[in-house]
Design a protein around this motif. Structure first.
Motif, PDB file in Angstrom:
ATOM      1  N   PRO A 108      34.853 -20.331 -22.608  1.00 19.82           N
ATOM      2  CA  PRO A 108      36.132 -19.357 -22.521  1.00 19.82           C
ATOM      3  C   PRO A 108      36.933 -19.333 -24.492  1.00 19.82           C
ATOM      4  N   ARG A 150      40.832 -18.306 -23.081  1.00 22.98           N
ATOM      5  CA  ARG A 150      41.653 -18.191 -23.335  1.00 22.98           C
ATOM      6  C   ARG A 150      41.640 -17.919 -25.372  1.00 22.98           C
ATOM      7  N   ALA A 180      29.905 -24.429 -22.523  1.00 22.30           N
ATOM      8  CA  ALA A 180      30.678 -25.423 -21.569  1.00 22.30           C
ATOM      9  C   ALA A 180      31.889 -24.728 -22.616  1.00 22.30           C
ATOM     10  N   ILE A 181      31.644 -24.006 -24.570  1.00 21.32           N
ATOM     11  CA  ILE A 181      32.843 -23.902 -25.059  1.00 21.32           C
ATOM     12  C   ILE A 181      33.513 -22.466 -24.244  1.00 21.32           C
ATOM     13  N   GLU A 202      40.638 -13.163 -19.773  1.00 19.59           N
ATOM     14  CA  GLU A 202      39.728 -15.076 -19.806  1.00 19.59           C
ATOM     15  C   GLU A 202      39.985 -15.880 -20.013  1.00 19.59           C
TER      16      GLU A 202
END
Lengths: 314, 451
Positions: free
Chosen positions: A303, A24, A300-301, A22
């Protein structure tokens, strides 16, 4: 407001940590020196939300939740009463940073312990250790509530449950902060008084920079303490300077100005004036807003944070 | 009683009368009243007080006062003044060349009272000067190595003084001859304290940031022991000695008590701040009173160091040492207030009005409190005397560091309600309009944040 908000399903409760698939893959150009990524990139190539957006979201998250207002406010009062019982006689400016995020809060825990029991005292260190444990528990719980609120379906019981799992990670953050402060006290005076003060602020900023994401990471991902600390540091090292700037802003707001503008700041009293209390509670709100901003930014970051250390660029 | 005995008694009284009139016993002969700096006058005036008189001079501050019978003596920049205790009027003045202002002292030797003070003339240097108060003439002048700010202590027939280089002098009060000299590590800013055959001196070396409490044999000047705290030192309070102990305050906020002749540390008590170097604790049997720089007054058990009470005044104490007058402890504050505390509870029982200068060393007589006032701006320096005011009223104000439940909880409760409402209502409305952040459910992250 977002124009592209996705009307996703409402979620609550514990969220599984993203699997390796999941997450990235880090873009190829993120192969930067792991500790100096902020130096090598502009802010435009980062997934970090902007600083004003982060702070606004943090303030909204805390201010719109009765639990997130009342828990810190009650903590400030309970901590003050407990410290007074231990022998603290002021000054009342200590109230302004009673709910400060580590390491700023840890810095004041140490100062309070020494104020009551003297420097290089075993009792002072014991009291500081007690304060650190209490602060870790408090921040774990509040972080749980914040993450729940940011996930859109705030549940106090779920927040408490999830937050309590993050206590070991928060304890580790405080212990690292405590060690960094002690080490800087030994080393920085060698640089002279002017640089020692600046250096002490930069040490606090560095700890915020690397460990600010620990509460949210611990709650969201539920990994071990060591891996959570690594994930926070990896996030900090991601491209862009926004995270560094926000870390420095927090320390510069929380350390000198917030305490200096406390009404009757230098007064030795255990019965603060009404204005001092109001100021102390607003200061607690500011600290909580920064904590919520750091949680929001992690979410927010999240992933994009590499699962493994990023190889050094050659 | 036989007639012959009555005649004999009458003759003794008549013969002795002029001598007594000329040589009234020193009441407060030096800094903190005596050679040990106990700072206690059991029959001193009780609060409340009212101003009795003021004595001002042009051109600078005055030293702390000493009281000899009905005479108050204080050192100014260009003169030494003799002032009537009852009226505050000047009786005499002695010309002084200059130099820093420091505490004088009065002692009795060879049937005469000798006033010892420091004089410094340009090109000549500093000297300790002895003046016969009976005949008002200078009887000796002993040169010092360099400028002195410590003030003079007199014990028996010897005067003790120290200078800025750490030289310590024991001077014969009758002749001005040097009995011995010794050396401390640096500048001495408070008068030596003498008790139990030991001279105690506090010194600091501001170059190496070292402090020292030095104990010397009173007869020979030989070092008995010394104490230097571990931490870097920029200030050490003056010492006070008595009852086999010596007490001083140190840079690490600790008041320490030592065995006077052996130097073993008896106890240490933590305070909130450091201690001004020109001040000293007050000692009475079983009790030590000490004031720190931030204006805290502490009552400590002299045997254990246990803090019986403290009163935080939230104003600086720079030049004043606590003194005990009857059942009250007096202290001078930087804002010009003289304040009095109940000796058993620590509650503030009386305070004077703020005045333009800070209150310095306090001198006591049975009827009058004389406080030296050092003007901050240098324009209204002088002595201010207070006397008991039978029509005045006492107050009872506890230290702000004592918990007042109504005030503590009341102020907090009001602040809690006000702050919560002020923050919650607008932010809740705003949050409803904006909605939650977009990553709820979003493994894909931050649509909201795509800027």
């Amino acid at each position: 407001m977002s124009k592209k908000r996705r009307k996703g399903k409402a979620r609550s409760g514990y969220r599984s940590p993203p699997s390796a698939r999941e997450v990235r893959a880090a873009p190829a150009d993120s192969e930067v020196p792991p500790l100096l990524g902020w130096l090598s990139r502009g802010s435009g190539d980062s997934g970090w939300p902007s600083i004003p957006r982060s702070l606004a979201r943090g303030a909204l998250t805390v201010g719109s939740s009765p639990a997130l207002l009342l828990v810190p406010f009650l903590f400030v009062f309970a901590a003050w009463v407990a410290l007074v019982t231990l022998g603290l006689e002021g000054p009342v400016l200590l109230l302004a940073n009673m709910a400060a995020v580590p390491p700023v809060g840890t810095f004041f825990d140490l100062a309070i312990g020494e104020s009551i029991f003297g420097q290089a005292s075993l009792v002072a260190l014991t009291v500081t250790a007690g304060l650190i444990i209490a602060r870790s528990a408090f921040f774990a719980v509040v972080s749980g509530l914040i993450v729940e609120a940011l996930e859109g379906a705030p549940s106090a019981s779920a927040g408490l449950r999830r937050g309590s799992r993050a206590i070991p990670a928060l304890l580790a953050v405080n212990v690292i902060s405590f060690s960094a402060i002690l080490a800087s006290r030994l080393i920085l005076p060698l640089l002279g008084p002017q640089f020692a003060f600046l250096g002490s602020i930069l040490v606090l900023a560095a700890v915020v920079y690397y460990l600010a994401a620990v509460p949210a990471a611990a709650i969201r991902e539920g990994r071990g303490v060591q891996e959570t600390l690594r994930r926070s540091a990896r996030a900090a090292a991601m491209p862009g300077s926004r995270h560094l700037i926000l870390s420095v802003i927090y320390v510069f707001v929380a350390y000198p100005p917030l305490i200096l503008f406390t009404p009757h700041s230098n007064e030795l009293s255990v019965n603060p004036f009404l204005a001092t209390w109001i100021y102390a509670l607003v200061a607690a709100f500011i600290h909580m807003s920064f904590l919520a901003a750091f949680c929001y930014r992690w979410m927010a970051i999240e992933p994009e944070v590499p699962a493994q250390p990023v190889p050094r660029r050659r | 009683m036989p007639f012959a005995a009555l005649v004999a008694v009458a003759l003794v009284v008549v013969i002795a009368w002029p001598v007594q009139a000329q040589q009234a016993a020193p009441v407060w002969s030096q800094f903190q009243g005596g050679p040990g700096h106990a700072g206690v006058l059991k029959d001193g005036p009780e609060p409340p007080y009212r101003p009795a008189w003021t004595f001002r001079v042009l051109g600078g501050a005055l030293s702390g006062a000493v009281i000899v019978g009905d005479l108050v003596i204080s050192v100014g920049r260009s003169a030494v003044y003799g002032i009537d205790l009852a009226t505050g009027e000047r009786r005499w003045q002695l010309v002084r060349n200059g130099g820093p202002i420091s505490m004088p002292a009065v002692g009795v030797t060879a049937n005469r009272q000798v006033l010892a003070f420091v004089d410094e003339a340009e090109g000549v240097g500093a000297s300790l000067v002895g003046v016969d108060l009976t005949h008002m003439r200078e009887v000796w002048r002993t040169p010092l190595e360099t400028t002195s700010r410590s003030g003079v202590t007199v014990d028996g027939a010897t005067a003790f003084i120290a200078d800025d280089d750490g030289n310590i002098y024991a001077v014969n009060l009758a002749t001005g001859a040097l009995r011995w000299t010794a050396k401390a590590i640096g500048e001495v800013l408070a008068p030596p304290a003498v008790s139990d055959g030991i001279v105690h001196v506090s010194a600091i070396d501001s170059d190496s940031l070292r402090g020292q409490l030095l104990a010397l044999d009173v007869g020979t000047g030989r070092k008995a022991w010394e104490f230097s705290p571990q931490v870097g030192v920029t200030t050490v309070s003056g010492p006070s000695a008595g009852d086999g102990s010596v007490v001083a305050g140190f840079e690490d906020r600790m008041v320490r008590s030592f065995v006077a002749d052996g130097g073993e540390e008896r106890w240490g008590a933590l305070t909130i701040s450091v201690f001004p170097p020109a001040t000293a604790p007050a000692i009475q049997p079983g009790i030590v009173f000490v004031a720190d720089f931030r204006g805290g007054l502490y009552r400590l058990n002299s045997r254990t160091g246990h803090r019986d009470w403290d009163h935080q005044n939230n104003d600086l104490v720079v030049r004043s040492s606590p003194v005990v007058s009857g059942g009250a402890v007096l202290l001078g504050l930087e804002d010009g207030r003289l304040v009095a505390f109940d000796i058993s509870s620590g509650d503030l029982v009386w305070q004077g009005a703020p005045s333009p200068g800070s209150i310095g060393p306090i001198a006591l007589s049975a009827d009058v409190v004389v406080a030296a006032v050092a003007a901050k701006g240098g324009s209204r320096a002088g002595l201010v005397a207070f006397e008991h005011d039978p029509e005045g009223t006492l107050v009872r104000v506890p230290s702000p560091t004592e918990v007042d439940p109504a005030r503590l909880f009341g102020n907090y409760a009001i602040a809690l309600v006000v702050t919560t409402l002020v923050l919650f209502v607008p932010l809740r409305l705003l949050a409803r309009r904006l909605g939650p952040p977009a990553f709820a459910g979003g493994e894909e992250g931050t649509e909201e944040d795509t800027e």
